[in-house]
Scaffold this motif. Sequence first.
Motif, PDB file in Angstrom:
ATOM      1  N   ASP A   1       9.057  -1.662  -0.406  1.00 12.65           N
ATOM      2  CA  ASP A   1       9.080  -0.259  -0.801  1.00 12.65           C
ATOM      3  C   ASP A   1       9.121  -0.085  -2.319  1.00 12.65           C
ATOM      4  OD1 ASP A   1       8.827   2.379   0.024  1.00 12.65           O
ATOM      5  OD2 ASP A   1      10.977   2.773  -0.167  1.00 12.65           O
TER       6      ASP A   1
ATOM      7  N   ILE B   1       1.188   0.349   2.554  1.00 12.15           N
ATOM      8  CA  ILE B   1       2.128   1.296   3.169  1.00 12.15           C
ATOM      9  C   ILE B   1       2.798   2.143   2.084  1.00 12.15           C
ATOM     10  CG2 ILE B   1       4.249   1.485   4.518  1.00 12.15           C
ATOM     11  CD1 ILE B   1       3.428  -1.057   5.970  1.00 12.15           C
ATOM     12  N   TYR B   2       3.214   1.478   1.019  1.00  5.94           N
ATOM     13  CA  TYR B   2       3.833   2.207  -0.093  1.00  5.94           C
ATOM     14  C   TYR B   2       2.841   3.210  -0.685  1.00  5.94           C
ATOM     15  CZ  TYR B   2       5.746   3.033  -4.757  1.00  5.94           C
ATOM     16  OH  TYR B   2       6.207   3.622  -5.908  1.00  5.94           O
TER      17      TYR B   2
ATOM     18  N   LYS C   1       0.221   4.734   0.690  1.00  5.44           N
ATOM     19  CA  LYS C   1      -0.037   5.897   1.553  1.00  5.44           C
ATOM     20  C   LYS C   1       1.121   6.879   1.507  1.00  5.44           C
ATOM     21  CE  LYS C   1      -3.267   3.683   4.786  1.00  5.44           C
ATOM     22  NZ  LYS C   1      -3.554   2.532   3.927  1.00  5.44           N
ATOM     23  N   ARG C   2       2.349   6.361   1.436  1.00  3.80           N
ATOM     24  CA  ARG C   2       3.514   7.234   1.451  1.00  3.80           C
ATOM     25  C   ARG C   2       3.663   7.976   0.111  1.00  3.80           C
ATOM     26  NH1 ARG C   2       6.743   3.947   3.610  1.00  3.80           N
ATOM     27  NH2 ARG C   2       7.603   2.972   1.728  1.00  3.80           N
ATOM     28  N   ASN C   3       3.239   7.365  -0.978  1.00  3.68           N
ATOM     29  CA  ASN C   3       3.456   7.954  -2.306  1.00  3.68           C
ATOM     30  C   ASN C   3       2.157   8.294  -3.022  1.00  3.68           C
ATOM     31  OD1 ASN C   3       6.560   7.470  -2.773  1.00  3.68           O
ATOM     32  ND2 ASN C   3       5.758   5.564  -1.922  1.00  3.68           N
ATOM     33  N   TRP C   4       1.063   8.404  -2.270  1.00  2.00           N
ATOM     34  CA  TRP C   4      -0.256   8.552  -2.886  1.00  2.00           C
ATOM     35  C   TRP C   4      -0.355   9.777  -3.796  1.00  2.00           C
ATOM     36  CZ3 TRP C   4      -3.294   4.903  -3.807  1.00  2.00           C
ATOM     37  CH2 TRP C   4      -4.641   5.105  -4.109  1.00  2.00           C
TER      38      TRP C   4
ATOM     39  N   GLN D   1      -6.984   3.669  -1.261  1.00  2.00           N
ATOM     40  CA  GLN D   1      -5.540   3.510  -1.379  1.00  2.00           C
ATOM     41  C   GLN D   1      -5.114   2.046  -1.468  1.00  2.00           C
ATOM     42  OE1 GLN D   1      -3.489   5.771   1.605  1.00  2.00           O
ATOM     43  NE2 GLN D   1      -4.359   7.727   0.939  1.00  2.00           N
TER      44      GLN D   1
ATOM     45  N   SER E   1       0.523  17.136  -2.258  1.00  2.15           N
ATOM     46  CA  SER E   1       0.667  16.837  -0.840  1.00  2.15           C
ATOM     47  C   SER E   1      -0.149  17.841  -0.047  1.00  2.15           C
ATOM     48  CB  SER E   1       2.142  16.908  -0.437  1.00  2.15           C
ATOM     49  OG  SER E   1       2.293  16.810   0.967  1.00  2.15           O
TER      50      SER E   1
ATOM     51  N   VAL F   1      14.146  15.243   1.412  1.00  5.62           N
ATOM     52  CA  VAL F   1      14.258  13.838   1.025  1.00  5.62           C
ATOM     53  C   VAL F   1      15.624  13.614   0.400  1.00  5.62           C
ATOM     54  CG1 VAL F   1      13.275  11.990  -0.381  1.00  5.62           C
ATOM     55  CG2 VAL F   1      11.777  13.708   0.650  1.00  5.62           C
TER      56      VAL F   1
END
Length: 871
Positions: A201, A421-422, A424-427, A467, A641, A650
């Motif tokens: 992460d 994965i990181y 995509k979550r924080n793109w 990504q 977003s 969050v």
Amino acid sequence: MQIYNPNNELLLDIPVDDASYCLVEIMGANSLELRFSLPEFVPIIEGSYCDFKAERYWMPRAVDYVKEHSQKFSYTLSLEGAICFLKSTKFKFFDYVTDNGLIKPTSPFTLKFPLTATPRMAADLLVANLKLKYPQYAWTVGDCIDSEPVVMDFNHDFCYDVLPKLADAFNTEWELDKFTLNIGKVEKMKDSAIDLSYGYDNGILGGIRRSQFDSSRIINRVYIEGGDRNIDRSTYGNGTLLLPKNELITYEGIDYKTDASGSYLERAEPLAGEEDSLDVSKFYPKRVGTVSAVEEINDQQGFYNIIDSSIPDDLDYSKMIIAGETMTLIFQTGQLAGKEFDVNYIHATRKFELVPIDDNGLIYPQGNIIPAIGDTYAVFHMRMPDNYITLAETEALQETVKYLWENEQPQYSYRWPLDGIYAKRNWGEIRGFLNIGFFVRFSDPQFLPDAVDVRIVAVKEPVNDPQSPEITIANSITSRTLGAVINEIPTQQQAVDRKDREVKEYAKRNFKQSNETLQKLADAMLDFEGSIKPIAIQTMMLLIGDESLQFRYVDNKDNPATVPSGIYYDLSDKRLICPVGIIQHMTLGIVSLSSSHKPNEYKFWDTKAYQSDVLTDTHKSYFLYLKCSKTDYSDAGYLISEDGIKMDAVNDYYHFLVGILTSEDEEGSRLFTEVFGFTEILPGRITTDKIISSNGNSYFDLLNNQLKIGDDNRYLAWNVITGLLEIMNADIVANGKFSTKDPANNFRLDFEGANLEVFSLSETNSVGRVEGSVVLSKYDSSGATVAAPSAIFASKWGQNTNLFLTGMSFSGSSNNDTRRILIDWGDGRSPTYKNFLIFVLKGLPKMDNPIGVLEAGQLYIDSNNFIKIVP
């Protein structure tokens, strides 16, 4: 992917293989490689192109393909950005003029030549070559470092080959941003680095590769070779410039020292390493002067004089010529930039007499290539006073200490694939920073335990999986120079464009976009229940806004004042841009009820600069949020977003909704709407920041004291360009009087496109030449008319007429052979009457019979040079 032929006809609209990628490097590639297969052969010729992420790529060479069998053809297309045009254009020296943006040569072309130039001068010549060959593209020079002129040699080079020579000569970098050439370190948003490190992460998993960045050596001592211009060996003791002797200097917290001879620089506590040398010959004693007047003696023979009234009394060039040498002068800017003339100097009048240059039949100065007021120059073969020598030595020392600091540590590069994965979550938060020139705050338990800001030097991006880019960073970190900036461009991102844009754009807003914004607000998960649709509403008050959105952008935290956010959508690059700023939340943490609060009662966050990824999906709309730590108020970041995020969704962070970016309309534009703040509507009163018309042409920006009413052709505007009142294409009717409360103040209104100009003069000022037909009226300090206009001067080209403004009347003469009038103060002027207004009527037609040609009410000049009006 859509591929077009050179005639802009669509050839193919196909998916490409996963092996297709885009590679962008600092001072290197900007290429797009597309791989795909077709069931039949389709010829793709040189010059075909496609668009990828708001940038066009051309195919400069023939396509590679493999015929697997009669129904499968495998293609590999290698395309390049605008840099491909530099590889096909020769770098030529020639004189030229610019006419409506087109380059028109005024001399033959030279392919083998030396060039003495500053970075800006060299970049201007390179861009002129590109404009000449490819006038259909918007070539321009962007940011350029400021440096002394250096001598470079060129021999049948292509424009692309010139760029490394410029980078080496000025110890800097270059960047071609589409069609804009920038000369300077490629650094962007340096103070807004994103955090990436090894571990779950944290953005980076396995596959980190460290390698030597280049073949550079680790150095611990630098010898210098200074400039030999304006150095008199007999008095200076050396033939070239030296460093200050036995000098101790602190740079970036490290102490350095020079030796007793001024030949080299090293650490005060030397490190292990090797010796190196640095050419700083661009530094030498000099004074850069500015031309204040030009005298044309004989243009046909090339005889011109220039005058610089600012030359100090104690700087008599005629007494400082080095024995056996001839004084010369090189223009630093203007049409004669880079050209060196023998000169004769007369100190009493601060005058240089230029000796013409005969270059293969071309004479300089002559015609359009002549000196002008405001041009700068430097004088050579002179023994300059000691203060100029000291300044040159200091400049050379600044350059040398920066070079040693940058090269006394190992130069590594690090390359890794981003954790998918990181990403995509924080793109929405990080993608805009994953481009060359941006910075990563990088750390690794083994390589770099302590995080440092390292620059991205290359990005390889899979076309089908954006990504998962492969990022290359290098620790050849640059730093700020001492004093004047020598080797880097300013790193601030300008608010709206690269040319200090003053005019704020307001996008057109239609009903579809309003509905889309309404739907996005419904999805934003704010503290509202839903929408209502009554026929009418009768109430005493409307309060529009949400408590979580009660924040503002301010200029400081001690005595905060509201400022614009500076956020805008860049239509050409298809990116959302956010500058550095400070926000103040007006409700969070405020627990006491009071008419006012101290600044330390509010919560403030420093916001990092941000740019989004290229937004190529025309149907998507986005939220823009500020992600603000609940404990760290120094590091708030933007993110976009597609989905709404509740303020406390969050842990440990607030998410404040800043605005909404709509999908593209029919014209390819998006609308960004800020949604923070509030609007209050009471009977007889509205409290808000902006009022904007639906088409975006008219607006009142109450927060920034701006207004505009009208369209692009006719409008009234105030403060859209700072401090300027604009009245465009309007008929002016003045029914009253002009007044100046303070007689010492002057004002000037220019009505472009109309035929009226107004000037106000005071006793402390005078004007030079005013051309056209002139009406003079006299007013006292309160603005009351003292005397009716006593003279109307209609005129032609010719001699000058002096008008002396004396007492309550004007004296002077009207001459039909005069069209240029010199206005001066008379010796007998009365101190009682200090202000005068001059109306200049411009561009009036001259005719004897205007009936049927002009409309009623229009002014014209008859054959006797009298101003008349059509009945």
